[in-house]
Design a protein around this motif. Structure first.
Motif, PDB file in Angstrom:
ATOM      1  N   TYR A   1       0.834  -1.195   0.000  1.00 42.34           N
ATOM      2  CA  TYR A   1       0.000   0.000   0.000  1.00 42.34           C
ATOM      3  C   TYR A   1       0.873   1.251   0.000  1.00 42.34           C
ATOM      4  O   TYR A   1       0.600   2.221  -0.723  1.00 42.34           O
ATOM      5  CB  TYR A   1      -0.918   0.009   1.229  1.00 42.34           C
ATOM      6  N   ALA A   2       1.919   1.225   0.790  1.00 41.92           N
ATOM      7  CA  ALA A   2       2.822   2.376   0.871  1.00 41.92           C
ATOM      8  C   ALA A   2       3.449   2.694  -0.478  1.00 41.92           C
ATOM      9  O   ALA A   2       3.622   3.867  -0.840  1.00 41.92           O
ATOM     10  CB  ALA A   2       3.918   2.109   1.896  1.00 41.92           C
ATOM     11  N   LEU A   3       3.781   1.664  -1.246  1.00 42.38           N
ATOM     12  CA  LEU A   3       4.432   1.871  -2.540  1.00 42.38           C
ATOM     13  C   LEU A   3       3.431   2.259  -3.623  1.00 42.38           C
ATOM     14  O   LEU A   3       3.764   3.042  -4.516  1.00 42.38           O
ATOM     15  CB  LEU A   3       5.186   0.601  -2.947  1.00 42.38           C
TER      16      LEU A   3
ATOM     17  N   SER B   1      16.534   3.704  -1.950  1.00 44.14           N
ATOM     18  CA  SER B   1      17.735   3.578  -1.119  1.00 44.14           C
ATOM     19  C   SER B   1      18.115   2.125  -0.869  1.00 44.14           C
ATOM     20  O   SER B   1      19.298   1.765  -0.892  1.00 44.14           O
ATOM     21  CB  SER B   1      17.520   4.285   0.221  1.00 44.14           C
ATOM     22  N   LEU B   2      17.126   1.280  -0.603  1.00 40.59           N
ATOM     23  CA  LEU B   2      17.428  -0.123  -0.309  1.00 40.59           C
ATOM     24  C   LEU B   2      17.936  -0.849  -1.539  1.00 40.59           C
ATOM     25  O   LEU B   2      18.851  -1.675  -1.446  1.00 40.59           O
ATOM     26  CB  LEU B   2      16.178  -0.827   0.244  1.00 40.59           C
TER      27      LEU B   2
ATOM     28  N   ARG C   1      11.632 -10.334   0.509  1.00 41.43           N
ATOM     29  CA  ARG C   1      12.679 -10.917   1.348  1.00 41.43           C
ATOM     30  C   ARG C   1      12.972 -10.040   2.559  1.00 41.43           C
ATOM     31  O   ARG C   1      13.268 -10.539   3.656  1.00 41.43           O
ATOM     32  CB  ARG C   1      13.959 -11.149   0.535  1.00 41.43           C
ATOM     33  N   LEU C   2      12.889  -8.745   2.374  1.00 41.20           N
ATOM     34  CA  LEU C   2      13.116  -7.830   3.487  1.00 41.20           C
ATOM     35  C   LEU C   2      12.004  -7.960   4.526  1.00 41.20           C
ATOM     36  O   LEU C   2      12.270  -7.919   5.731  1.00 41.20           O
ATOM     37  CB  LEU C   2      13.191  -6.389   2.975  1.00 41.20           C
TER      38      LEU C   2
ATOM     39  N   ALA D   1       9.241   0.304   3.680  1.00 42.71           N
ATOM     40  CA  ALA D   1       8.380   0.949   2.695  1.00 42.71           C
ATOM     41  C   ALA D   1       8.955   2.288   2.239  1.00 42.71           C
ATOM     42  O   ALA D   1       9.016   2.582   1.039  1.00 42.71           O
ATOM     43  CB  ALA D   1       6.986   1.153   3.289  1.00 42.71           C
ATOM     44  N   GLN D   2       9.397   3.103   3.181  1.00 43.94           N
ATOM     45  CA  GLN D   2       9.893   4.430   2.841  1.00 43.94           C
ATOM     46  C   GLN D   2      11.204   4.357   2.068  1.00 43.94           C
ATOM     47  O   GLN D   2      11.378   5.009   1.037  1.00 43.94           O
ATOM     48  CB  GLN D   2      10.083   5.242   4.132  1.00 43.94           C
ATOM     49  N   LEU D   3      12.127   3.557   2.570  1.00 45.47           N
ATOM     50  CA  LEU D   3      13.434   3.470   1.912  1.00 45.47           C
ATOM     51  C   LEU D   3      13.341   2.797   0.544  1.00 45.47           C
ATOM     52  O   LEU D   3      14.084   3.141  -0.376  1.00 45.47           O
ATOM     53  CB  LEU D   3      14.430   2.719   2.815  1.00 45.47           C
ATOM     54  N   TRP D   4      12.416   1.846   0.404  1.00 44.70           N
ATOM     55  CA  TRP D   4      12.235   1.209  -0.901  1.00 44.70           C
ATOM     56  C   TRP D   4      11.651   2.207  -1.898  1.00 44.70           C
ATOM     57  O   TRP D   4      12.064   2.256  -3.057  1.00 44.70           O
ATOM     58  CB  TRP D   4      11.334  -0.019  -0.773  1.00 44.70           C
TER      59      TRP D   4
END
Length: 202
Positions: free
Chosen positions: A93-95, A172-173, A187-188, A165-168
């Motif tokens: 949902y975040a993405l 960044s991830l 996987r994360l 969610a934020q870093l993806w």
């Protein structure tokens, strides 16, 4: 015929579309009115302040996330699987709904008091609690903990998922991982569950 209800919902719909397409900073009462095809003063009948409008939009996001989570959990009765399903829905949902997701947890921007612009006058902060309580309940069942103790683990897991969610979303991830696991956030999520709950028994 209830004209007031549909008009209020139309204004919120316009706000959701605006948040998703242009971000929170672009959301104003006048622009919402223009998109909804009403006079610029019409939104004031339902949302006396900018914060009240943002709060109503954010509440819609919590309703959407709650519905998605319930549907995902419906297919399993195993606590660990239910928690994994909820975690995947949260990150997905975040993405998919980045503007909404960012708004939903910005309580510094929102009107969380009694006059929140919601029909029942309820506090917006309370919209977050059912989700957190559900995570706490599932953590308690996974770890055979009392809920007060499980709440700390649940909070840490929630923070971990929010960070994923934020870093993806920022890329960044993917940059940090290179080719290792940068093609999927699943996987994360599984690793986060292992860290907070312990690995699943083989």
């Amino acid at each position: 015929m209830d004209v007031e209800g549909p008009l209020r919902e139309r204004l919120v719909d316009a706000g959701v579309e605006l948040v998703l397409s242009e971000g929170t900073a672009s959301v104003g009462l006048r622009e919402i009115a223009r998109r909804a095809g009403v006079s610029h003063g019409a939104p004031r009948r339902y949302f006396p302040t900018h914060r009240a409008l943002l709060s109503a939009i954010a509440r819609r996001g919590f309703e959407e996330l709650g519905a998605r989570s319930a549907a995902a959990e419906a297919g399993t009765a195993v606590p660990r699987d239910e928690l994994a399903a909820l975690a995947r829905v949260y990150v997905t949902y975040a993405l998919e709904r980045r503007g909404m997701f960012e708004l939903m947890f910005r309580h510094d921007l929102l009107d969380s008091g009694e006059q929140s612009g919601t029909p029942d006058g309820s506090r917006l902060r309370e919209a977050t609690l059912p989700m957190f309580q559900r995570v706490t309940e599932l953590v308690a069942r996974c770890r055979a903990q009392s809920e007060p103790s499980a709440a700390v683990t649940a909070a840490a897991l929630w923070a971990n998922l929010h960070g994923i969610a934020q870093l993806w979303s920022w890329g960044s991830l993917q940059l940090a991982l290179g080719g290792e696991g940068s093609d999927s956030h699943d996987r994360l999520i599984e690793t986060a569950l292992d860290v907070h709950l312990g690995p699943m028994a083989s």
